[in-house]
Design a protein around this motif. Structure first.
Motif, PDB file in Angstrom:
ATOM      1  N   THR A 133      13.730  -2.204   0.546  1.00 34.70           N
ATOM      2  CA  THR A 133      12.511  -2.623  -0.139  1.00 34.70           C
ATOM      3  C   THR A 133      12.496  -1.926  -1.489  1.00 34.70           C
ATOM      4  OG1 THR A 133      11.395  -2.730   2.004  1.00 34.70           O
ATOM      5  CG2 THR A 133      10.001  -2.807   0.042  1.00 34.70           C
ATOM      6  N   PRO A 134      12.906  -2.590  -2.558  1.00 32.10           N
ATOM      7  CA  PRO A 134      13.021  -1.922  -3.856  1.00 32.10           C
ATOM      8  C   PRO A 134      11.711  -1.885  -4.638  1.00 32.10           C
ATOM      9  CG  PRO A 134      13.911  -4.116  -4.019  1.00 32.10           C
ATOM     10  CD  PRO A 134      13.453  -3.944  -2.587  1.00 32.10           C
ATOM     11  N   PHE A 135      10.599  -1.878  -3.929  1.00 34.00           N
ATOM     12  CA  PHE A 135       9.307  -1.772  -4.582  1.00 34.00           C
ATOM     13  C   PHE A 135       8.386  -0.893  -3.746  1.00 34.00           C
ATOM     14  CE2 PHE A 135       9.456  -5.767  -2.172  1.00 34.00           C
ATOM     15  CZ  PHE A 135       8.358  -5.653  -1.343  1.00 34.00           C
ATOM     16  N   ASN A 136       7.296  -0.489  -4.350  1.00 34.66           N
ATOM     17  CA  ASN A 136       6.353   0.424  -3.721  1.00 34.66           C
ATOM     18  C   ASN A 136       5.244  -0.352  -3.021  1.00 34.66           C
ATOM     19  OD1 ASN A 136       3.451   1.637  -4.398  1.00 34.66           O
ATOM     20  ND2 ASN A 136       4.785   3.324  -3.839  1.00 34.66           N
ATOM     21  N   VAL A 137       4.945   0.033  -1.781  1.00 34.33           N
ATOM     22  CA  VAL A 137       3.806  -0.545  -1.060  1.00 34.33           C
ATOM     23  C   VAL A 137       2.904   0.601  -0.609  1.00 34.33           C
ATOM     24  CG1 VAL A 137       3.015  -1.896   0.916  1.00 34.33           C
ATOM     25  CG2 VAL A 137       5.154  -2.515  -0.230  1.00 34.33           C
ATOM     26  N   LEU A 138       1.637   0.514  -0.951  1.00 32.13           N
ATOM     27  CA  LEU A 138       0.671   1.543  -0.577  1.00 32.13           C
ATOM     28  C   LEU A 138      -0.400   0.920   0.306  1.00 32.13           C
ATOM     29  CD1 LEU A 138       0.050   4.553  -1.110  1.00 32.13           C
ATOM     30  CD2 LEU A 138      -1.485   3.814  -2.942  1.00 32.13           C
ATOM     31  N   GLN A 139      -0.650   1.570   1.433  1.00 30.11           N
ATOM     32  CA  GLN A 139      -1.685   1.091   2.347  1.00 30.11           C
ATOM     33  C   GLN A 139      -3.059   1.474   1.806  1.00 30.11           C
ATOM     34  OE1 GLN A 139      -2.836   1.564   7.103  1.00 30.11           O
ATOM     35  NE2 GLN A 139      -0.785   2.105   6.370  1.00 30.11           N
ATOM     36  N   GLN A 140      -3.929   0.490   1.715  1.00 36.27           N
ATOM     37  CA  GLN A 140      -5.257   0.699   1.176  1.00 36.27           C
ATOM     38  C   GLN A 140      -6.307   0.355   2.221  1.00 36.27           C
ATOM     39  OE1 GLN A 140      -5.286  -1.612  -2.501  1.00 36.27           O
ATOM     40  NE2 GLN A 140      -4.290   0.051  -3.610  1.00 36.27           N
ATOM     41  N   LEU A 191      17.087   5.534  -7.635  1.00 38.20           N
ATOM     42  CA  LEU A 191      15.675   5.376  -7.972  1.00 38.20           C
ATOM     43  C   LEU A 191      14.777   6.125  -6.997  1.00 38.20           C
ATOM     44  CD1 LEU A 191      15.610   1.562  -8.867  1.00 38.20           C
ATOM     45  CD2 LEU A 191      16.117   3.515 -10.350  1.00 38.20           C
ATOM     46  N   ASN A 192      15.185   6.188  -5.731  1.00 34.21           N
ATOM     47  CA  ASN A 192      14.373   6.846  -4.711  1.00 34.21           C
ATOM     48  C   ASN A 192      14.328   8.363  -4.850  1.00 34.21           C
ATOM     49  OD1 ASN A 192      13.431   4.615  -3.382  1.00 34.21           O
ATOM     50  ND2 ASN A 192      15.012   4.603  -1.817  1.00 34.21           N
ATOM     51  N   LEU A 193      15.162   8.909  -5.725  1.00 34.29           N
ATOM     52  CA  LEU A 193      15.117  10.356  -5.934  1.00 34.29           C
ATOM     53  C   LEU A 193      13.771  10.777  -6.527  1.00 34.29           C
ATOM     54  CD1 LEU A 193      18.732  11.036  -7.263  1.00 34.29           C
ATOM     55  CD2 LEU A 193      17.831  11.346  -4.947  1.00 34.29           C
ATOM     56  N   ASN A 194      13.018   9.800  -7.030  1.00 31.25           N
ATOM     57  CA  ASN A 194      11.689  10.118  -7.550  1.00 31.25           C
ATOM     58  C   ASN A 194      10.630  10.196  -6.456  1.00 31.25           C
ATOM     59  OD1 ASN A 194       9.936  10.625  -9.846  1.00 31.25           O
ATOM     60  ND2 ASN A 194       9.007   8.641  -9.383  1.00 31.25           N
ATOM     61  N   ASN A 195      10.919   9.698  -5.251  1.00 27.24           N
ATOM     62  CA  ASN A 195       9.911   9.709  -4.187  1.00 27.24           C
ATOM     63  C   ASN A 195       9.361  11.107  -3.949  1.00 27.24           C
ATOM     64  OD1 ASN A 195      10.510   7.020  -3.934  1.00 27.24           O
ATOM     65  ND2 ASN A 195      10.921   7.085  -1.736  1.00 27.24           N
ATOM     66  N   ALA A 196      10.284  12.067  -3.849  1.00 21.68           N
ATOM     67  CA  ALA A 196       9.865  13.439  -3.567  1.00 21.68           C
ATOM     68  C   ALA A 196       9.138  14.053  -4.752  1.00 21.68           C
ATOM     69  CB  ALA A 196      11.078  14.284  -3.194  1.00 21.68           C
ATOM     70  N   LEU A 197       9.642  13.804  -5.947  1.00 19.44           N
ATOM     71  CA  LEU A 197       8.989  14.353  -7.134  1.00 19.44           C
ATOM     72  C   LEU A 197       7.571  13.812  -7.276  1.00 19.44           C
ATOM     73  CD1 LEU A 197      11.900  14.326  -9.728  1.00 19.44           C
ATOM     74  CD2 LEU A 197      10.651  16.332  -8.908  1.00 19.44           C
ATOM     75  N   ASN A 198       7.367  12.557  -6.931  1.00 15.64           N
ATOM     76  CA  ASN A 198       6.030  11.988  -6.987  1.00 15.64           C
ATOM     77  C   ASN A 198       5.106  12.678  -5.990  1.00 15.64           C
ATOM     78  OD1 ASN A 198       4.147   9.378  -5.853  1.00 15.64           O
ATOM     79  ND2 ASN A 198       4.170   9.821  -8.037  1.00 15.64           N
ATOM     80  N   LYS A 243      22.334   0.335 -17.720  1.00 14.94           N
ATOM     81  CA  LYS A 243      23.248   0.828 -16.699  1.00 14.94           C
ATOM     82  C   LYS A 243      22.735   2.146 -16.126  1.00 14.94           C
ATOM     83  CE  LYS A 243      27.400  -1.398 -18.502  1.00 14.94           C
ATOM     84  NZ  LYS A 243      28.789  -1.216 -19.001  1.00 14.94           N
ATOM     85  N   PRO A 244      23.032   2.410 -14.851  1.00 18.32           N
ATOM     86  CA  PRO A 244      22.531   3.632 -14.211  1.00 18.32           C
ATOM     87  C   PRO A 244      22.811   4.913 -14.989  1.00 18.32           C
ATOM     88  CG  PRO A 244      23.493   2.192 -12.571  1.00 18.32           C
ATOM     89  CD  PRO A 244      23.782   1.555 -13.903  1.00 18.32           C
ATOM     90  N   LYS A 245      23.972   5.000 -15.642  1.00 23.20           N
ATOM     91  CA  LYS A 245      24.332   6.248 -16.336  1.00 23.20           C
ATOM     92  C   LYS A 245      23.405   6.553 -17.505  1.00 23.20           C
ATOM     93  CE  LYS A 245      27.769   4.228 -19.520  1.00 23.20           C
ATOM     94  NZ  LYS A 245      29.192   4.293 -19.962  1.00 23.20           N
TER      95      LYS A 245
END
Length: 323
Positions: A133-140, A191-198, A243-245
């Motif tokens: 799932t390359p997008f964010n889903v937040l339960q509201q 991209l998911n390496l930001n999950n923890a930082l968030n 590009k990722p780099k």
């Protein structure tokens, strides 16, 4: 086609809603609290940052599957949307609720690295696929599941997922298929390496990315993963226009230049947050060992130093210990 969503939380409910709206017979295998929330609010409400809003009631919701899995008619497709550390524990249930003649597909929708390997070889009677799932889903509140960033469900290709893609696209929902999911998953990890930082910053993603110090930390974590990929000869899928780099370079720019060059990155819901932030808030165990932790483990294997990701892992573990 009978479809089950095993472990229907935020992402699973969003997937279930799109599949229901696409005409499929979908059963949610979920916690009693999720079932009650959906019943109370007359269905799953899907919304997104571009204004989409629709409510749909799934045909069935199952809360006792682990006690009596054999009591249910086998499913043709099972999407597993549990957290990484929960996947290996459901092997017997997955075998019981799928066809024994290789006619079922199980699609594992976990982020990060490692959870698929923990169960793949122990299930041989059906097709095992991966998806992300390359997008964010937040339960509201009120049974609403909100998509806060761009992207579409991405699945490994076979006959089942081709049928799903066709039906979803006919309803205006995107769905990407790939034969080889490895580069896709490696690219998503970047991209998911930001999950923890968030989760650590405790800020909405858009606000977090507006701060250069936070972006520099993310750039450092990404640089380490890119170095590991180079050392391991790993190919990663490109999710962004650059590009990722080049992502660490753009993230490290001063705020004014970053805002100009990264408009697409900032085209997200101002309230969007990562799933790991949601886990910390709900006092649940996180997937850190399968994300930044995977970078650290592979770094050791290939002789790449990963101090930024190591620090991030340590900080998340500290928060988990406070749960």
């Amino acid at each position: 086609m009978r479809i089950a969503i095993y472990g229907a939380g935020s992402t699973g409910c969003y997937l279930a809603g799109q599949l229901c709206l696409s005409g499929f017979d979908v059963s949610l295998i979920c916690r009693p609290a999720i079932k009650q929330k959906i019943i109370t609010h007359n269905g799953i409400t899907l919304s997104d940052y571009q204004g989409f809003l629709h409510t749909v009631m799934p045909p069935a919701m199952i809360t006792d599957i682990e006690q009596a899995p054999s009591a249910y008619t086998p499913f043709d497709v099972v999407f597993v949307t549990l957290k990484c550390h929960q996947v290996s524990s459901i092997r017997d249930s997955l075998i019981a609720i799928t066809h024994s003649n290789s006619n079922s597909s199980i699609v594992f929708m976990q982020n990060g690295l490692g959870s698929f390997d923990s169960i793949n070889e122990s299930i041989s009677h059906c097709t095992r696929l991966q998806g992300i799932t390359p997008f964010n889903v937040l339960q509201q509140p009120n049974g609403r599941f909100h998509k806060g960033t761009e992207g579409v469900f991405t699945l490994q290709q076979n006959e089942h997922t081709q049928t799903i893609q066709t039906a979803m696209q006919a309803q205006g929902f995107g769905c990407d298929l790939h034969q080889d999911m490895a580069p896709v998953i490696y690219g998503k990890l970047l991209l998911n390496l930001n999950n923890a930082l968030n989760a650590i910053t405790d800020l909405p993603i858009k606000q977090q990315l507006s701060q250069r110090d936070s972006r520099r930390q993310l750039a450092g974590a990404m640089t380490e993963w890119l170095s590991v990929c180079q050392a391991a000869n790993i190919t990663i899928h490109q999710y962004t226009k650059v590009k990722p780099k080049w992502l660490p370079v753009i993230l490290s720019l001063p705020n004014v230049l970053f805002t100009i060059l990264a408009k697409q990155m900032l085209d997200i819901d101002p309230h969007a947050r990562s799933s790991m932030w949601e886990d910390i808030q709900a006092k649940r165990k996180t997937e850190i060992e399968y994300l930044n932790g995977a970078v650290v483990r592979l770094g050791k294997k290939y002789g790449i130093d990963t101090p930024v990701n190591s620090t991030i892992v340590e900080k998340i573990h500290q928060r988990e210990q406070q749960l």
